[in-house]
Design an enzyme around this catalytic site. Structure first.
Site, PDB file in Angstrom:
ATOM      1  N   CYS A  72      22.865 -24.324 -10.229  1.00  0.00           N
ATOM      2  CA  CYS A  72      23.624 -23.547  -9.352  1.00  0.00           C
ATOM      3  C   CYS A  72      23.392 -23.949  -7.922  1.00  0.00           C
ATOM      4  CB  CYS A  72      23.535 -22.382  -9.793  1.00  0.00           C
ATOM      5  SG  CYS A  72      24.911 -21.261  -8.524  1.00  0.00           S
ATOM      6  N   ASN A 169      33.133 -28.324 -14.737  1.00  0.00           N
ATOM      7  CA  ASN A 169      33.562 -27.645 -13.448  1.00  0.00           C
ATOM      8  C   ASN A 169      34.590 -28.475 -12.925  1.00  0.00           C
ATOM      9  OD1 ASN A 169      31.210 -25.161 -13.414  1.00  0.00           O
ATOM     10  ND2 ASN A 169      30.266 -27.129 -13.351  1.00  0.00           N
ATOM     11  N   CYS A 197      31.173 -22.497  -4.548  1.00  0.00           N
ATOM     12  CA  CYS A 197      30.295 -23.511  -5.697  1.00  0.00           C
ATOM     13  C   CYS A 197      29.778 -24.231  -5.184  1.00  0.00           C
ATOM     14  CB  CYS A 197      31.207 -24.083  -6.742  1.00  0.00           C
ATOM     15  SG  CYS A 197      30.425 -24.991  -8.128  1.00  0.00           S
TER      16      CYS A 197
END
EC number: 5.1.1.7
Length: 256
Positions: A72, A169, A197
């Site tokens: 992430c 994603n 993101c």
């Protein structure tokens, strides 16, 4: 147990100093509850900072569904800010995450620049691009992005036969200038749109360069929660020295 809340362009995380291994990592229900926006603290994910023998610290990331997940980017930037708050680092660091080593720096304005993994494969299709920037990302253009139904359209692609059970994603993109793009992202594991993101912003920047939508190696990505900058070097189809740059801010701390 002390918990800290951080956010990076609206992508928010619960941080825990787990150097003493106090957190029950296998307790999926606890992670889900802590991340729940109605019955818990509320966050897109939970991150543990742990000891590592060869680097400053280790990053262990969980999505809000309670499962450990892939890299992430915004979470990594927030964890660097957290490590500085804990006096583990000053203005630069090297840490280990699920996808390998990461280097990062913090400037005088507390803007964090995080080096991402190299990208050696960009799969270009007729109407989308797929690549992995530490997490898998599908990137495609969308008309009228401000009114686009990201949650439903993103879920359709995420759960389609294209990516199987593991999913991906999903990023929807609109170009606003030769070097700027706006994106909205559906994140697997959150199973909803997030305000930002980091790996998605990185994937979008590289996808736009790989498909000739921009000639720049320094790209601005506008997300729902603010602005991120992505820079990289490119040699043929290989992208190296990839950096994700943006703010990472402390929100509050509490004890449970």
């Amino acid at each position: 147990m002390k918990l800290y809340k951080y956010q990076g362009t609206g992508n928010d995380f619960i941080m825990i100093d787990n150097r003493l291994q106090i957190f029950p990592k296998q307790n999926t229900a606890l992670i889900q509850k802590l991340c729940d926006r109605r019955f818990g603290i509320g966050a897109d994910g939970l991150i543990l900072l742990e000891n590592d023998q060869s680097t400053d610290f280790k990053m262990v990331y969980y999505n809000s569904d309670g499962n450990q997940s892939t890299m992430c980017g915004n979470g990594g930037r927030c964890l660097v800010a957290f490590a500085k708050k804990l006096n583990i680092i000053k203005n630069k660091t090297t840490f280990i995450a699920i996808d390998g080593l990461h280097h990062a720096t913090i400037n005088e304005n507390d803007i964090i620049s995080l080096q991402m993994k190299n990208v050696e494969e960009v799969n270009i299709h007729d109407n989308y691009v797929f690549l992995n920037t530490g997490s898998p990302h599908h990137v495609q253009f969308a008309d009228n992005l401000s009114n686009f139904d990201v949650k439903n359209e993103g879920a359709k692609i995420r759960y389609s036969d294209l990516y199987g059970q593991a999913g991906s994603n999903i990023n929807f993109v609109h170009q606003t200038s030769p070097t700027q793009f706006s994106i909205r992202t559906y994140e697997r594991g959150v199973e909803d749109e997030t305000l930002s993101c980091g790996t998605g912003a990185t994937a979008t920047a590289i996808a736009m360069k790989a498909t000739g939508k921009t000639n720049s190696n320094n790209i601005t990505i506008n997300v729902q929660g603010g602005k991120l900058e992505v820079s990289f070097n490119q040699e043929n189809s290989i992208f190296t020295n990839i950096f994700l740059k943006g703010p990472a801010e402390f929100v509050f701390e509490t004890t449970i």
